[in-house]
Write an enzyme that holds these catalytic residues in place. Sequence first.
Site, PDB file in Angstrom:
ATOM      1  N   SER A  51       0.811  -1.403   0.165  1.00 46.09           N
ATOM      2  CA  SER A  51       0.127   0.167   0.009  1.00 46.09           C
ATOM      3  C   SER A  51       0.794   1.327  -0.026  1.00 46.09           C
ATOM      4  O   SER A  51       0.263   2.412  -0.222  1.00 46.09           O
ATOM      5  CB  SER A  51      -0.958   0.091   1.271  1.00 46.09           C
ATOM      6  OG  SER A  51      -0.092  -0.015   2.362  1.00 46.09           O
ATOM      7  N   LYS A  92       0.939   4.750   6.930  1.00 46.53           N
ATOM      8  CA  LYS A  92       0.195   5.243   5.878  1.00 46.53           C
ATOM      9  C   LYS A  92       0.978   6.824   5.699  1.00 46.53           C
ATOM     10  O   LYS A  92       1.584   7.016   6.649  1.00 46.53           O
ATOM     11  CB  LYS A  92      -0.909   5.591   6.168  1.00 46.53           C
ATOM     12  CG  LYS A  92      -1.894   4.301   6.106  1.00 46.53           C
ATOM     13  CD  LYS A  92      -2.046   3.292   4.930  1.00 46.53           C
ATOM     14  CE  LYS A  92      -2.834   2.168   5.016  1.00 46.53           C
ATOM     15  NZ  LYS A  92      -2.662   1.399   3.882  1.00 46.53           N
TER      16      LYS A  92
END
Length: 246
Positions: A51, A92
């Site tokens: 990701s 993230k």
Amino acid sequence: MSGAGRTADAGHGRLGNVLSGLAVAVGCVLFLGGFVWGAVLYKPYTVPTDSMAPTVDPGDRVLAERIDGGEVRRGDVVVFTDAVWGTMPMVKRVVGVGGDQVACCDKQGRLTVNGESVEEPYLPGKGPASPDAFEASVPKGSLFLLGDHRGDSVDSRGHLTDAGHGSVPRKAVNARVDGTAWPPEGFGMLAPRPSGFEALPGGVSRPGPLALITTAVTGGAVLILGGAAYGPVVRRLGRGRVPSGV
């Protein structure tokens, strides 16, 4: 060899031994001190998914500086744990802070924060900043987080219907990623904080001391090896010298 020559050689030898011992001592201080400093400030994490590719690849071991959530700025790559997202730590990038209006995309396919378009050079490919359009208001004391691989990242966009509009509390953040430690070919610092967020209120955060710690450890290792090698090298060179006449 004359007596004066032998005395000079002995003097040079003693000086060399002193300097080599000093190099080893300083090297030990730098090497061990760097490791202790790094262990106190940094914690390793393994990134399980892609990701955050290409910034961080799946399976990479990253080094993240232990910080308080209040220190986080837009553009930071952070490690956090939030019960709504799951029980495992996640990595993230912060693209919005409390009070921000985050949306995608503008006419050029860029992310916007408070109506300002943001260049994101870390994104893979040349497509839009998000394959799916979205808009969110970030509550006070919260952060809006996206993966760099927007086409394959479960992030704030998937939680827009939650009470926090996809954001997580600042207190959920416990570290900020500064570099990659493994695999060896990927070892190094993360790219500098993205300049696209610099013009926004609060600016971007400064890099942590990881580069300085790495320099201290590396320099210490070089001094230890160099100092320890001095004696054997000098003895070998001495055995190879041809004695001069008396």
